[in-house]
Design a protein around this motif. Structure first.
Motif, mmCIF file in Angstrom:
data_model
loop_
_atom_site.group_PDB
_atom_site.id
_atom_site.type_symbol
_atom_site.label_atom_id
_atom_site.label_comp_id
_atom_site.label_asym_id
_atom_site.label_seq_id
_atom_site.Cartn_x
_atom_site.Cartn_y
_atom_site.Cartn_z
ATOM 1 N N UNK A 185 0.818 -1.205 0.000
ATOM 2 C CA UNK A 185 0.000 0.000 0.000
ATOM 3 C C UNK A 185 0.850 1.253 0.000
ATOM 4 N N UNK A 186 1.913 1.277 0.793
ATOM 5 C CA UNK A 186 2.809 2.445 0.816
ATOM 6 C C UNK A 186 3.517 2.597 -0.517
ATOM 7 N N UNK A 187 3.923 1.467 -1.091
ATOM 8 C CA UNK A 187 4.588 1.508 -2.394
ATOM 9 C C UNK A 187 3.630 2.025 -3.460
ATOM 10 N N UNK A 188 2.401 1.526 -3.455
ATOM 11 C CA UNK A 188 1.416 1.961 -4.441
ATOM 12 C C UNK A 188 1.197 3.467 -4.378
ATOM 13 N N UNK A 189 0.987 3.989 -3.174
ATOM 14 C CA UNK A 189 0.718 5.423 -3.045
ATOM 15 C C UNK A 189 1.929 6.256 -3.438
ATOM 16 N N UNK A 190 3.127 5.755 -3.111
ATOM 17 C CA UNK A 190 4.338 6.465 -3.512
ATOM 18 C C UNK A 190 4.495 6.500 -5.020
ATOM 19 N N UNK A 191 4.209 5.394 -5.679
ATOM 20 C CA UNK A 191 4.314 5.341 -7.134
ATOM 21 C C UNK A 191 3.274 6.240 -7.790
ATOM 22 N N UNK A 192 2.095 6.316 -7.197
ATOM 23 C CA UNK A 192 1.061 7.200 -7.725
ATOM 24 C C UNK A 192 1.553 8.646 -7.726
ATOM 25 N N UNK A 193 2.179 9.047 -6.640
ATOM 26 C CA UNK A 193 2.702 10.411 -6.552
ATOM 27 C C UNK A 193 3.834 10.649 -7.538
ATOM 28 N N UNK A 194 4.521 9.570 -7.923
ATOM 29 C CA UNK A 194 5.619 9.687 -8.889
ATOM 30 C C UNK A 194 5.136 9.555 -10.331
ATOM 31 N N UNK A 195 3.821 9.406 -10.515
ATOM 32 C CA UNK A 195 3.286 9.360 -11.874
ATOM 33 C C UNK A 195 3.219 7.980 -12.471
ATOM 34 N N UNK A 196 3.061 6.945 -11.633
ATOM 35 C CA UNK A 196 2.950 5.567 -12.110
ATOM 36 C C UNK A 196 1.690 4.965 -11.518
ATOM 37 N N UNK A 197 0.811 4.462 -12.365
ATOM 38 C CA UNK A 197 -0.464 3.893 -11.935
ATOM 39 C C UNK A 197 -0.385 2.378 -12.010
ATOM 40 N N UNK A 198 -0.317 1.742 -10.839
ATOM 41 C CA UNK A 198 -0.311 0.285 -10.729
ATOM 42 C C UNK A 198 -1.680 -0.195 -10.278
ATOM 43 N N UNK A 199 -1.930 -1.490 -10.369
ATOM 44 C CA UNK A 199 -3.173 -2.050 -9.862
ATOM 45 C C UNK A 199 -3.242 -1.797 -8.356
ATOM 46 N N UNK A 200 -4.355 -1.276 -7.848
ATOM 47 C CA UNK A 200 -4.457 -0.920 -6.435
ATOM 48 C C UNK A 200 -4.726 -2.119 -5.527
ATOM 49 N N UNK A 201 -3.925 -3.153 -5.659
ATOM 50 C CA UNK A 201 -4.041 -4.339 -4.821
ATOM 51 C C UNK A 201 -2.800 -5.196 -5.000
ATOM 52 N N UNK A 202 -2.282 -5.736 -3.897
ATOM 53 C CA UNK A 202 -1.179 -6.682 -3.987
ATOM 54 C C UNK A 202 -1.587 -7.931 -4.753
ATOM 55 N N UNK A 203 -2.880 -8.200 -4.807
ATOM 56 C CA UNK A 203 -3.369 -9.448 -5.382
ATOM 57 C C UNK A 203 -3.977 -9.271 -6.771
ATOM 58 N N UNK A 204 -3.433 -8.350 -7.541
ATOM 59 C CA UNK A 204 -3.844 -8.174 -8.928
ATOM 60 C C UNK A 204 -2.609 -8.133 -9.812
ATOM 61 N N UNK A 205 -2.675 -8.777 -10.964
ATOM 62 C CA UNK A 205 -1.589 -8.727 -11.935
ATOM 63 C C UNK A 205 -1.544 -7.355 -12.595
ATOM 64 N N UNK A 206 -0.405 -7.044 -13.201
ATOM 65 C CA UNK A 206 -0.249 -5.817 -13.971
ATOM 66 C C UNK A 206 -0.092 -6.143 -15.445
ATOM 67 N N UNK A 207 -0.224 -5.114 -16.283
ATOM 68 C CA UNK A 207 -0.211 -5.320 -17.727
ATOM 69 C C UNK A 207 0.598 -4.241 -18.434
ATOM 70 N N UNK A 208 1.370 -4.655 -19.416
ATOM 71 C CA UNK A 208 2.032 -3.724 -20.321
ATOM 72 C C UNK A 208 1.303 -3.747 -21.660
ATOM 73 N N UNK A 209 1.708 -2.853 -22.554
ATOM 74 C CA UNK A 209 1.071 -2.768 -23.870
ATOM 75 C C UNK A 209 2.111 -2.450 -24.928
ATOM 76 N N UNK A 210 1.700 -2.582 -26.174
ATOM 77 C CA UNK A 210 2.589 -2.218 -27.276
ATOM 78 C C UNK A 210 2.879 -0.723 -27.300
ATOM 79 N N UNK A 211 2.089 0.061 -26.583
ATOM 80 C CA UNK A 211 2.304 1.505 -26.539
ATOM 81 C C UNK A 211 3.342 1.901 -25.494
ATOM 82 N N UNK A 212 3.669 1.010 -24.568
ATOM 83 C CA UNK A 212 4.701 1.336 -23.580
ATOM 84 C C UNK A 212 6.062 1.389 -24.271
ATOM 85 N N UNK A 213 6.839 2.378 -23.896
ATOM 86 C CA UNK A 213 8.154 2.581 -24.498
ATOM 87 C C UNK A 213 9.247 2.258 -23.492
ATOM 88 N N UNK A 214 10.463 2.171 -23.984
ATOM 89 C CA UNK A 214 11.587 1.953 -23.070
ATOM 90 C C UNK A 214 11.721 3.119 -22.106
#
Length: 472
Positions: A426-455
């Motif tokens: 939870x602390x990591x999620x909120x910190x990443x949100x403030x840094x401009x990164x949106x992750x799934x708001x749960x430890x128990x959810x997978x994340x996803x990348x896309x062809x639009x994500x860049x290096x």
């Protein structure tokens, strides 16, 4: 096995043979550099004031202020974000904050949000109407693509959500086998239909109990549960309920307990034991379909189930679901057969159009190699900076799907996943949100990348993670 069972896979480089794909990524990278400046500027004035006001108003209008529970951020704390717009790999909220997005509308946005070609095709289709309640040629087109791609599917029925697909496939399995019981695994989510809302017990041969008020025991009495990756538990269930089990349903890679992969022998065992007992093997590929590989997890692992459920990606961001499988089983579905299932908006032209153009893009050369490459860079980067900062972490990825846990590995099932430090997440999620990164708001959810994500997106995300992990 058709592929390695490890969390990563051997990767191919992006070569000149895929010039169209490379040009698109190069253009996307230049665009991302411009957005990076914007992101840095917005971090200085990060606020969720408008989102807070909107959420307070929403709580008076909708239960918990949301239309799907995880959106309320209850498991991570803090203020939910109200999104205004999306494009490519980025999102903007109503306060003007910009985020690199790793939720992707929970999976569908595999070619990126608001893709220009998809939007243009939808605009043209919409001129003809949004829903007919009658057959349209677009249903044939997408059905042909799905059947050609997914090894187990010889016939398909389109519905409107993953939940609906899993409801239909359960009824079909029972109708075809004339048996009542179904095996599911703890931590695998198959939608919110009553038979699936079961709390898995510790006993390998116990009947599940309802996991939600409003679900009568009668609705779940034929739902049997076992731990994911537990071969002996499944064997005991077949012994205890010989001749009563219609089939086994599972996420071939779990995405609703975090990201959990099957052990090397697990899927092969399930295929073997279902055949030996005249039961059906059902892969819930609502998440993994067209994401791990073009033919889904069954192509990636080389295991062909009898039935498959799909969703998310095949609708290109619009509501959709599907179930399909062997022709002799699918011909039980009305009007070809006696098992009834229907839907007014099923196969509507907008969802079929978005799905078609999304799958067309995924067929381009090197699409899945690129997803593997950027996802590997992302998850390995996060784990590396996390361990350097002194955190116990583990995780993995396949294709454009990933996950990590705040605990030492390995994680083989939901019981293992629940030992994670959820407060730290939870602390990591909120910190990443403030840094401009949106992750799934749960430890128990997978994340996803896309062809639009860049290096650049990936590098910025890892840099943000390093900053936050040092701070927490």
């Amino acid at each position: 096995m058709a592929a390695t069972m490890s969390s990563g896979v051997a990767l191919l480089g992006i070569t000149s043979s895929s010039s169209t794909f490379c040009k698109r990524q190069a253009s996307s990278s230049r665009h991302s550099v411009r957005m990076s400046v914007s992101l840095d500027e917005k971090r200085k004035t990060f606020t969720l004031q408008k989102s807070e006001e909107a959420f307070n108003a929403a709580k008076e209008l909708m239960p918990g202020g949301v239309n799907s529970p995880v959106r309320a951020f209850n498991s991570v704390g803090g203020q939910p974000v109200f999104i205004k717009s999306v494009k490519g790999s980025h999102m903007w909220d109503i306060d003007g904050n910009e985020y690199i997005d790793y939720v992707g509308s929970w999976g569908p946005a595999i070619i990126g949000h608001a893709d220009d070609k998809v939007l243009a095709a939808l605009a043209e289709t919409m001129k003809e109407g949004t829903s007919f309640g009658a057959p349209c040629l677009l249903e044939n087109v997408l059905a042909e693509m799905v059947i050609a791609a997914v090894p187990s599917i010889e016939m398909v029925r389109f519905v409107n959500s993953g939940t609906e697909a899993c409801m239909g496939v359960l009824r079909l399995a029972r109708a075809f086998t004339d048996r009542p019981k179904i095996i599911k695994f703890e931590g695998c989510y198959h939608g919110h239909a009553d038979p699936y809302l079961v709390k898995a017990g510790s006993g390998v041969a116990t009947l599940g109990l309802p996991d939600s008020p409003g679900v009568p025991r009668a609705a779940t009495i034929d739902t049997l549960t076992a731990a994911y990756n537990d071969i002996s538990g499944v064997e005991e269930l077949f012994k205890a309920h010989k001749g009563e089990i219609a089939g086994i349903i599972l996420e071939p890679v779990v995405g609703n307990s975090g990201f959990i992969t099957p052990k090397s022998e697990f899927l092969e065992f399930l295929r073997k034991i279902t055949k030996e007992n005249d039961a059906l093997l059902i892969f819930d590929e609502v998440m993994t379909g067209f994401r791990l590989a073009y033919g889904g997890a069954q192509e990636y692992f080389g295991i062909t189930p009898d039935l498959t459920t799909l969703g998310k990606i095949i609708g290109g961001g619009l509501p959709v679901g599907a179930y399909g499988g062997r022709r002799d089983i699918m011909e039980m579905v009305a009007p070809a057969g006696p098992m009834y299932q229907a839907g007014t908006l099923s196969g509507n032209p907008l969802a079929m159009t978005a799905g078609f153009h999304t799958l067309q893009r995924l067929k381009e050369p090197r699409s899945y190699e690129y997803l593997n490459e950027i996802t590997r860079e992302l998850i390995q980067g996060i784990l590396e900076v996390g361990k350097k900062a002194g955190h116990a972490m583990c995780g993995g990825y396949i294709g454009g799907m990933f996950g990590f846990f705040f605990r030492e590995g390995p994680v083989h099932n939901f019981a293992d996943a629940k030992k994670s430090d959820t407060a730290k997440f939870g602390r990591f999620f909120r910190g990443m949100l403030e840094e401009g990164v949106y992750l799934a708001p749960s430890q128990f959810e997978a994340g996803f990348t896309s062809l639009a994500h860049t290096t650049d997106d990936i590098q910025r995300t890892v840099a943000a993670a390093e900053k936050v992990l040092k701070r927490i």
